[in-house]
Every structure is written in C-alpha cells, then in structure tokens.
Design a protein around this motif. Sequence first.
Motif, PDB file in Angstrom:
ATOM      1  N   ARG A  45       0.839  -1.183   0.000  1.00 50.78           N
ATOM      2  CA  ARG A  45       0.000   0.000   0.000  1.00 50.78           C
ATOM      3  C   ARG A  45       0.877   1.237   0.000  1.00 50.78           C
ATOM      4  O   ARG A  45       1.865   1.291   0.685  1.00 50.78           O
ATOM      5  N   THR A  46       0.473   2.239  -0.764  1.00 51.72           N
ATOM      6  CA  THR A  46       1.109   3.526  -0.589  1.00 51.72           C
ATOM      7  C   THR A  46       0.489   4.171   0.624  1.00 51.72           C
ATOM      8  O   THR A  46      -0.577   3.782   1.086  1.00 51.72           O
ATOM      9  N   LEU A  47       1.170   5.181   1.158  1.00 47.36           N
ATOM     10  CA  LEU A  47       0.863   5.607   2.509  1.00 47.36           C
ATOM     11  C   LEU A  47       0.371   7.048   2.552  1.00 47.36           C
ATOM     12  O   LEU A  47       1.116   7.957   2.864  1.00 47.36           O
ATOM     13  N   VAL A 167       9.053  10.739   1.961  1.00 55.79           N
ATOM     14  CA  VAL A 167       7.735  10.414   2.516  1.00 55.79           C
ATOM     15  C   VAL A 167       7.857  10.053   3.994  1.00 55.79           C
ATOM     16  O   VAL A 167       7.052  10.501   4.827  1.00 55.79           O
ATOM     17  N   MET A 168       8.870   9.271   4.350  1.00 55.97           N
ATOM     18  CA  MET A 168       9.085   8.913   5.753  1.00 55.97           C
ATOM     19  C   MET A 168       9.327  10.159   6.597  1.00 55.97           C
ATOM     20  O   MET A 168       8.775  10.294   7.700  1.00 55.97           O
ATOM     21  N   ARG A 169      10.144  11.055   6.079  1.00 60.84           N
ATOM     22  CA  ARG A 169      10.432  12.286   6.813  1.00 60.84           C
ATOM     23  C   ARG A 169       9.148  13.081   7.052  1.00 60.84           C
ATOM     24  O   ARG A 169       8.911  13.588   8.158  1.00 60.84           O
ATOM     25  N   ARG A 170       8.317  13.168   6.035  1.00 53.61           N
ATOM     26  CA  ARG A 170       7.075  13.928   6.149  1.00 53.61           C
ATOM     27  C   ARG A 170       6.102  13.244   7.118  1.00 53.61           C
ATOM     28  O   ARG A 170       5.417  13.911   7.897  1.00 53.61           O
ATOM     29  N   THR A 177       5.792   7.423  14.308  1.00 55.17           N
ATOM     30  CA  THR A 177       7.033   6.979  14.939  1.00 55.17           C
ATOM     31  C   THR A 177       7.685   5.876  14.112  1.00 55.17           C
ATOM     32  O   THR A 177       7.124   5.404  13.119  1.00 55.17           O
ATOM     33  N   GLU A 178       8.850   5.433  14.553  1.00 52.98           N
ATOM     34  CA  GLU A 178       9.551   4.356  13.846  1.00 52.98           C
ATOM     35  C   GLU A 178       8.762   3.057  13.849  1.00 52.98           C
ATOM     36  O   GLU A 178       8.970   2.209  12.986  1.00 52.98           O
ATOM     37  N   ASP A 179       7.873   2.897  14.813  1.00 50.06           N
ATOM     38  CA  ASP A 179       7.087   1.674  14.916  1.00 50.06           C
ATOM     39  C   ASP A 179       5.752   1.766  14.191  1.00 50.06           C
ATOM     40  O   ASP A 179       4.945   0.833  14.265  1.00 50.06           O
ATOM     41  N   SER A 180       5.511   2.869  13.503  1.00 42.53           N
ATOM     42  CA  SER A 180       4.276   3.005  12.740  1.00 42.53           C
ATOM     43  C   SER A 180       4.273   2.022  11.574  1.00 42.53           C
ATOM     44  O   SER A 180       5.278   1.866  10.874  1.00 42.53           O
ATOM     45  N   PRO A 181       3.149   1.334  11.321  1.00 35.09           N
ATOM     46  CA  PRO A 181       3.086   0.434  10.170  1.00 35.09           C
ATOM     47  C   PRO A 181       3.441   1.125   8.861  1.00 35.09           C
ATOM     48  O   PRO A 181       4.035   0.500   7.978  1.00 35.09           O
ATOM     49  N   LYS A 182       3.076   2.394   8.721  1.00 34.50           N
ATOM     50  CA  LYS A 182       3.400   3.115   7.490  1.00 34.50           C
ATOM     51  C   LYS A 182       4.911   3.266   7.319  1.00 34.50           C
ATOM     52  O   LYS A 182       5.445   3.083   6.225  1.00 34.50           O
ATOM     53  N   SER A 187      10.150   1.065   5.078  1.00 25.36           N
ATOM     54  CA  SER A 187      11.432   0.466   5.429  1.00 25.36           C
ATOM     55  C   SER A 187      11.613  -0.885   4.757  1.00 25.36           C
ATOM     56  O   SER A 187      12.702  -1.212   4.254  1.00 25.36           O
ATOM     57  N   SER A 188      10.538  -1.669   4.727  1.00 27.97           N
ATOM     58  CA  SER A 188      10.604  -2.982   4.075  1.00 27.97           C
ATOM     59  C   SER A 188      10.872  -2.839   2.588  1.00 27.97           C
ATOM     60  O   SER A 188      11.686  -3.580   2.012  1.00 27.97           O
ATOM     61  N   LYS A 189      10.216  -1.874   1.948  1.00 31.88           N
ATOM     62  CA  LYS A 189      10.422  -1.680   0.516  1.00 31.88           C
ATOM     63  C   LYS A 189      11.834  -1.196   0.209  1.00 31.88           C
ATOM     64  O   LYS A 189      12.440  -1.619  -0.778  1.00 31.88           O
TER      65      LYS A 189
END
Length: 369
Positions: A45-47, A167-170, A177-182, A187-189
């Motif tokens: 999914r895009t976030l 996108v992560m920065r935004r 947070t770092e533990d957010s599924p988004k 990170s996985s990609k």
Amino acid sequence: MIVKNFGKLAQVLCRTRFMRTMVVSPHDYTIRAHIGYKSLAQESRTLGSVYMDQQQERQRHQEQSEQNSKYPHTGLVFAAMFSFNLFGDGEKEEETPETKLVNTIKRSILCIQKEQYDKAEQMLHLALRMAQDMRSTNGITYVYDVMANLAMEREQFKKAETLFVDVMRRLMADGHTEDSPKILHISSKIAHMSQLQGDLVKSFQGFQWTLQRLAKLVKEMPENSDVLELYGLTKNWFGQLLMKQGKYEEAKNLFTEALNILVDVYGYLNDASVTILNNISVAYVNLEKYAEAKETLLRALNIAKELKDTAQEGIIQANLGLVYLREGLLAEAEDFCKLAWKIGKSNSNADALEQAEYCLNEIKSYMKG
C-alpha cells in the motif's frame, strides 16, 4: 547454471507490481495495490493521510452512497463518487480543487495500469503542483508516495528510495514513529530495493530492523490483517535476500512462515501462494532436495491452474522441467519444458517463453555434454 536461472524466476513471479490495480479512497488518500492474494488483496500500500476535513468527508460520503446505489461494483476499482466524471456518465459536477487533485491522481493510476508510465509521471507532477498550490501537506505527501511506488515499479530504485525517504520524513513530522506500520512498510520496501540492487549488507540490516518491530506489532495487534500481511511480505523478501547469501535452509523457513501468514489472512488460492511456493522450491533445489522441490512446484501449479493464470502456469511448468533435468530425467524434463513453451506461445507471455526456452536450451547443452 540451472539454479541461477531457476532462482531468477522467484523475481519474475514476485515483481514489484504495486501500481497495476489500484484503489483510491477519497477520504483517507490511501492507495491500495493488488497482486492477487485474493480479490482486492494487497502486496503493498502507498501511505497517504487524511486529507479532507470532516465536513467535506460527510458530504462526499453521502454522494458516494447515492452513487453506489446505482453502481454497486465501482468501489472495487475506484471510489464510486468519481464514476460519473471519469467515465462520462451522469451529470457533470463542478470540480473543487480537492476533486481535481483526486481525479488527476486517478487518471495517472489508469495510465499506470495501462503501463503508460511516462504519461502517468507527467500527471503525477501536475498533481504535485496542484497539491502545492493548495498548500496541502498531506496531499503532497500522498503524491510523493505514489511517485515513489511508480519509480519502484519502473525499477528506478535510487529515485524510488529518495522519494520514500522524503515520505518517511514527512510522515514522522506529522507524528508517526519508527514503529508506525506506514514507516515500517516503507522500510521494508527500501530493504527490498537494496537487495535488488545488490547492496546485501544494507538490505540485511534493513530487514532485521523492520522484522523486529513488525514482530512486536503482530503481538500487539494479532488480528490486524494489514500488519500480518506486511509481516508475511517482509519475510518473503528477506528470504530472497538469504537465498542470495546462500542461506538456503534459513530462506526456506522464512518462505514457509511467509506462506503460512498470508494463507491465514487471505486463504490459499491466490497469486502470493504461487510465488512463495516457487521460492520454497528454489530453496529445495539449492539444497538438492529435488523430490521436495517437485512436490512444492506441483502445489503451485495446481493453484495457478485453478486461478487460470497461464503466465505463472507456464513458468512453473518450465521450473519443473529444470528440476527433472537436475535429476537427469531428460524425457520428463523435455515434456514439461515443451508444455511450458506451448503455454507461453499460445498466451503470448514473454516470461513463460523465456523460461521455457532457457529450459530447452539447458536440455540441449546437457545432451551435448
């Protein structure tokens, strides 16, 4: 040599096709990309984030409900509220800046589905300017994320990573947070793209970091199908990395775990099962466990046939031929490879033809040697 090309098929069957059949939600700006785990199941999914305010959302929800009563199935592809404008049916409503932005993104997705990537990118740049003119922080983030997934689809990995990092920065500036599924999904990609580019150290570190946090999320949300899906997807990708590192037993175990997770979420009859079963068979071939490899491929073949997926059916047939060739059973190998070639030819599938021809060439080389 056989194992090398056989392993390559794990990538053919598991391409990063994030953009082929996407669903746009007008309310939360989430895009979902499907590869066929089941109907409307997602590989990725895009976030996006919530974009419209509550008043606009209530109004659009009412409009969507009214249109769904006339077109009950359009929600399977796009939100029904946009059906009339997109396909020219019904009365044309005056577009607001918000609907213009969504419609522009929607059209870009249609271009992506048709593999008109250059046109899609042009439309996404237009959408980005529109979001910037509207000063929509969430809209801008959303468009960047679609651009990142498009770049990943086109195998423009450096560009995709740059966009994903933005996108992560935004998202983190917006409170994630770092533990957010988004965040973990991105990170996985990024870890997967690192593996595809040959940066195995970076990929390994990225997968370890991501899986540790996903394992914690799964314990906290054991019924959350989105988190489970991401957990299974990441394990499958990590298994591909371990294959490149020659850790075949560990890879097989990860593939098996990924398969079990995704089957629990979506059932057995889906493209993901075919893909991961193929990956498991590749691990078995490298472990020289040919009986297990054939058994696994036959399971994948039965699913592909039931799905009527001739492309994957042809590839699996060729892979079976390669396994038989490893055992020195030339007649059986040739039968499967010829059948794979016939399937690829009759369905004009380049991937099936390529693997079938590779298999037949290997048989010729084996007979000469």
